[in-house]
Design a protein around this motif. Structure first.
Motif, PDB file in Angstrom:
ATOM      1  N   SER A 103       9.398   5.491  11.267  1.00 20.68           N
ATOM      2  CA  SER A 103       7.926   5.513  11.386  1.00 20.68           C
ATOM      3  C   SER A 103       7.271   4.186  11.014  1.00 20.68           C
ATOM      4  CB  SER A 103       7.348   6.641  10.521  1.00 20.68           C
ATOM      5  OG  SER A 103       7.875   7.887  10.892  1.00 20.68           O
ATOM      6  N   GLY A 104       7.968   3.078  11.263  1.00 23.26           N
ATOM      7  CA  GLY A 104       7.416   1.781  10.932  1.00 23.26           C
ATOM      8  C   GLY A 104       7.618   1.348   9.496  1.00 23.26           C
ATOM      9  N   LEU A 129      10.007   7.913  -1.889  1.00 26.10           N
ATOM     10  CA  LEU A 129      10.775   9.078  -2.339  1.00 26.10           C
ATOM     11  C   LEU A 129      11.070   9.058  -3.838  1.00 26.10           C
ATOM     12  CD1 LEU A 129      13.315   9.292   0.623  1.00 26.10           C
ATOM     13  CD2 LEU A 129      11.331  10.775   0.223  1.00 26.10           C
ATOM     14  N   ALA A 130      10.652   7.997  -4.533  1.00 26.89           N
ATOM     15  CA  ALA A 130      10.894   7.903  -5.974  1.00 26.89           C
ATOM     16  C   ALA A 130      10.253   9.088  -6.692  1.00 26.89           C
ATOM     17  CB  ALA A 130      10.324   6.595  -6.514  1.00 26.89           C
ATOM     18  N   GLY A 131      11.033   9.758  -7.522  1.00 27.24           N
ATOM     19  CA  GLY A 131      10.528  10.919  -8.247  1.00 27.24           C
ATOM     20  C   GLY A 131      10.565  12.209  -7.470  1.00 27.24           C
ATOM     21  N   LYS A 132      10.983  12.123  -6.201  1.00 32.48           N
ATOM     22  CA  LYS A 132      11.079  13.325  -5.365  1.00 32.48           C
ATOM     23  C   LYS A 132      12.549  13.670  -5.134  1.00 32.48           C
ATOM     24  CE  LYS A 132       6.858  12.394  -2.669  1.00 32.48           C
ATOM     25  NZ  LYS A 132       6.532  11.025  -3.078  1.00 32.48           N
ATOM     26  N   GLN A 133      12.840  14.940  -5.003  1.00 32.79           N
ATOM     27  CA  GLN A 133      14.195  15.362  -4.664  1.00 32.79           C
ATOM     28  C   GLN A 133      14.225  15.714  -3.184  1.00 32.79           C
ATOM     29  OE1 GLN A 133      16.130  18.222  -7.290  1.00 32.79           O
ATOM     30  NE2 GLN A 133      17.394  18.957  -5.602  1.00 32.79           N
ATOM     31  N   GLU A 155       0.842  -1.195   0.000  1.00 28.61           N
ATOM     32  CA  GLU A 155       0.000   0.000   0.000  1.00 28.61           C
ATOM     33  C   GLU A 155       0.877   1.245   0.000  1.00 28.61           C
ATOM     34  OE1 GLU A 155      -3.475   2.102   2.757  1.00 28.61           O
ATOM     35  OE2 GLU A 155      -2.818   0.052   3.173  1.00 28.61           O
ATOM     36  N   THR A 156       0.544   2.205  -0.844  1.00 27.04           N
ATOM     37  CA  THR A 156       1.341   3.421  -0.979  1.00 27.04           C
ATOM     38  C   THR A 156       1.352   4.210   0.323  1.00 27.04           C
ATOM     39  OG1 THR A 156       0.733   3.558  -3.310  1.00 27.04           O
ATOM     40  CG2 THR A 156       1.639   5.543  -2.306  1.00 27.04           C
ATOM     41  N   ILE A 157       2.528   4.694   0.724  1.00 29.87           N
ATOM     42  CA  ILE A 157       2.641   5.522   1.927  1.00 29.87           C
ATOM     43  C   ILE A 157       1.997   6.886   1.660  1.00 29.87           C
ATOM     44  CG2 ILE A 157       4.227   6.623   3.550  1.00 29.87           C
ATOM     45  CD1 ILE A 157       6.281   4.477   2.870  1.00 29.87           C
ATOM     46  N   LYS A 158       1.076   7.263   2.498  1.00 27.20           N
ATOM     47  CA  LYS A 158       0.428   8.575   2.344  1.00 27.20           C
ATOM     48  C   LYS A 158       1.180   9.646   3.135  1.00 27.20           C
ATOM     49  CE  LYS A 158      -4.175   6.622   1.555  1.00 27.20           C
ATOM     50  NZ  LYS A 158      -5.577   6.527   2.050  1.00 27.20           N
ATOM     51  N   ASN A 159       1.576   9.289   4.330  1.00 24.66           N
ATOM     52  CA  ASN A 159       2.312  10.216   5.184  1.00 24.66           C
ATOM     53  C   ASN A 159       3.356   9.457   5.985  1.00 24.66           C
ATOM     54  OD1 ASN A 159      -0.820  11.288   5.353  1.00 24.66           O
ATOM     55  ND2 ASN A 159       0.643  12.954   5.019  1.00 24.66           N
TER      56      ASN A 159
END
Length: 506
Positions: A128-129, A139-143, A45-49
């Motif tokens: 955070s688990g 973080l993929a696609g994020k700097q 499941e995608t991490i939201k926060n």
């Protein structure tokens, strides 16, 4: 994959204690996979926060500006300080750092030796688990990169981001402060990976040279147990203790000073600071690093280390000791190192035709205690070691007796001016200068006055520091190949002669 069209290639170190798998073992792996109950890969499941949403009560209690440096400093309600400098050097870059004075210098000797190699492994557990792999996907696609550390004299954070991903970077930093995972399996995996890699390093002659000489230089320091951990050090490493020390240090944000340099939108930046830095926990306790009292060896020594079969050597000549810090002498000693690189290396390479690299370096440090250091090192053939070592020392003696030539000093100044004009438009250059003042208390405006101070240096300034610091306490360390290298050199020469003779006959 068909059984009759398969090629398996295995590589590994050739060591008695590292058994290579047999053909039967490899075939058994394939057979076991055939029998395994494999299920299709399922996306997590995608991490939201990374951090559960919360409302920060943090505030800015004080604002200070420095018009000379172009910086603004906020003191926050939890005691933390944030200094930022807005630049237009790069459209899409913000670099950041945070430091809290203390570091491992506050850890007693016994606990330090149990934890010093574990600190770099702590981030392997994730935050955070979420695992490290989860974070990589998030973080993929994020700097947004964030790294935490516990260093010798301060603990801290370093990272890089941009305007768009600043919020993600700040959230990640908050998670490293408040939610570092504890995972013994992740630490064990890191230890296994590092052990395999580091054990092989000692077979490299140059690394062996560095390692053995470091042992000699630090023989009176019980906190020095090697530049890399071996099996004994890993066995003595206490992951839980390192984790607890980290948690204690990062639970006190009020002792941290945060720095940001880059293309900053102040309004957005302020919101992120209030949300993720002003809300960090703080104990109200102030800490600073301490001098452990341990010193490296000083005096006159000659050390020879033998490793490897190839006819290659390395020579390192060094001078070091304690001395009251002097800003002008520090700059002159640094300049002397650059000039010595020009003159000594020129002599050894061009006149003696004996080396193919090398350089000199000089410096003074103000913290944790005042020291001076000057060194010159160069690679060469083992047959030239004695001659080139004497020649290098003779060139240093000329700098002591007469000082450098004006043309060499001018060449150094020209290079420094060119480098400065490039670096002054670099965000990390500013970051390094801003954080340096927090550590050693040196002139925070040095970055603005540097060109003027370099131009003011004279031949006499460099000669004076050469006389003061290069006339005592010389340590000469040499890497030589193992006994028998002379025969290898003769065989090499014979082979080359045979090739020439064959070519002539053709």
């Amino acid at each position: 994959m068909k059984d009759d069209s398969r090629v398996v290639v295995i590589t590994g170190p050739k060591k008695d204690n590292v058994p290579m798998p047999t053909q039967a073992m490899v075939l058994n792996v394939f057979e076991s996979v055939k029998m395994a109950d494999l299920k299709p890969y399922q996306e997590k499941e995608t991490i939201k926060n990374l951090v559960k949403p919360f409302k920060s009560e943090g505030k800015i209690t004080k604002t200070e500006t420095d018009t000379k440096l172009g910086t603004t400093t906020w003191t926050l309600s939890n005691g933390a300080k944030v200094t930022f400098k807005k630049t237009d050097f790069k459209d899409d870059e913000i670099v950041f750092s945070a430091r809290s004075m203390g570091g491992s210098s506050l850890i007693n000797d016994a606990d330090f030796n149990k934890t010093q190699f574990a600190f770099s492994a702590l981030s392997e557990a994730g935050v955070s688990g979420f695992s490290k792999a989860d974070l990589t996907n998030y973080l993929a696609g994020k700097q947004a990169s964030v790294n935490t550390f516990v260093g010798p004299y301060y603990e801290g954070v370093s990272g890089r981001t941009n305007q768009k991903d600043l919020g993600t970077a700040m959230e990640l930093m908050y998670a490293y402060f408040t939610g570092l995972n504890y995972n013994q399996d992740a630490f064990n995996a890191y230890k296994t990976k590092q052990s395999a890699m580091l054990d092989n390093l000692l077979s490299n002659p140059q690394f062996y040279f560095s390692s053995e000489h470091a042992k000699f230089m630090n023989q009176k320091n019980p906190r020095f147990i090697g530049i890399i951990p071996m099996e004994k050090e890993w066995a003595n490493t206490d992951y839980k203790k390192a984790y607890d020390i980290y948690k204690e240090k990062f639970a006190n944000a009020g002792n941290f000073h945060f720095y940001f340099v880059g293309n900053i939108d102040e309004a957005k930046f302020k919101n992120e600071v209030l949300q993720y830095i002003a809300s960090l926990p703080s104990t109200g306790k102030t800490t600073n690093f301490k001098d452990t009292g341990y010193r490296q060896m000083t005096g006159d020594y000659t050390k020879v280390y033998k490793k490897g079969k190839d006819p290659k050597s390395m020579v390192a000549i060094s001078y070091s000791g304690e001395a009251p810090y002097n800003e002008k002498e520090a700059l002159a000693l640094e300049a002397l190192g650059e000039v010595a690189t020009i003159k000594v290396i020129e002599k050894l390479r061009e006149d003696e035709s004996g080396i193919y690299g090398g350089g000199a370096r000089g410096s003074m440090n103000k913290a944790p205690y005042s020291t001076y250091n000057f060194s010159i090192s160069f690679p060469c053939g083992p047959e030239n070691v004695d001659k080139l070592t004497k020649s290098a020392i003779a060139e240093l003696q000329k700098l002591i007796d007469k000082g450098p030539e004006q043309k060499d000093l001018d060449k150094y100044k020209e290079g420094e001016m060119n480098d400065y004009n490039t670096q002054i438009k670099d965000n990390m250059f500013w970051m390094n200068n801003l954080t340096k003042n927090q550590f050693d208390g040196t002139d925070k405006y040095e970055i603005l006055n540097y060109k003027e101070k370099v131009q003011a240096l004279t031949v006499k300034d460099l000669q004076d520091v050469a006389k003061k610091y290069l006339t005592k306490g010389r340590i000469v360390a040499t890497l030589m190949p193992e006994d028998g290298w002379e025969n290898a050199k003769k065989d090499e020469a014979k082979a080359a002669a045979a090739v020439i003779k064959t070519g002539a006959a053709n």
